[in-house]
Motif scaffolding. Structure first.
Motif, PDB file in Angstrom:
ATOM      1  N   LEU A   8      70.443  45.719  53.952  1.00  0.00           N
ATOM      2  CA  LEU A   8      70.834  46.740  54.925  1.00  0.00           C
ATOM      3  C   LEU A   8      71.364  46.071  56.174  1.00  0.00           C
ATOM      4  O   LEU A   8      70.859  45.024  56.588  1.00  0.00           O
ATOM      5  N   GLY A  37      73.299  48.650  52.306  1.00  0.00           N
ATOM      6  CA  GLY A  37      73.408  49.867  53.098  1.00  0.00           C
ATOM      7  C   GLY A  37      73.916  49.544  54.492  1.00  0.00           C
ATOM      8  O   GLY A  37      73.855  48.394  54.936  1.00  0.00           O
ATOM      9  N   TYR A  64      62.820  47.295  51.586  1.00  0.00           N
ATOM     10  CA  TYR A  64      63.853  46.365  52.023  1.00  0.00           C
ATOM     11  C   TYR A  64      63.246  44.999  52.261  1.00  0.00           C
ATOM     12  O   TYR A  64      62.110  44.897  52.701  1.00  0.00           O
ATOM     13  N   ILE A  67      67.257  42.545  56.220  1.00  0.00           N
ATOM     14  CA  ILE A  67      67.994  43.484  57.068  1.00  0.00           C
ATOM     15  C   ILE A  67      68.601  42.705  58.224  1.00  0.00           C
ATOM     16  O   ILE A  67      67.919  41.921  58.878  1.00  0.00           O
TER      17      ILE A  67
END
Length: 69
Positions: A8, A37, A64, A67
């Protein structure tokens, strides 16, 4: 880390180039991190802090692992 390892991307900006696609989605595509994402946060100076809090919470869920803010 490789862009492909990214789950992400959270991007904080108050002045995106355009509404659609989001700036975060464009960055994901530009760095080759697909299918990560992408989330834009519309916040000025506090955007990084909000993004870090979001990322920490999302990592704590276990869904997740990687990130970028």
């Amino acid at each position: 880390m490789s862009p492909k390892q990214l789950d992400l991307l959270i991007l904080a900006t108050i002045s995106p180039e355009m509404c659609c696609p989001s700036t975060a989605a464009r960055v994901v595509a530009d760095i080759g991190a697909n299918p990560a994402g992408a989330v834009d946060i519309s916040a000025a100076c506090s955007g990084f802090v909000y993004g870090m809090n979001m990322a920490a919470s999302m990592i704590q869920t276990g869904f997740y692992k990687m990130i970028a803010v």
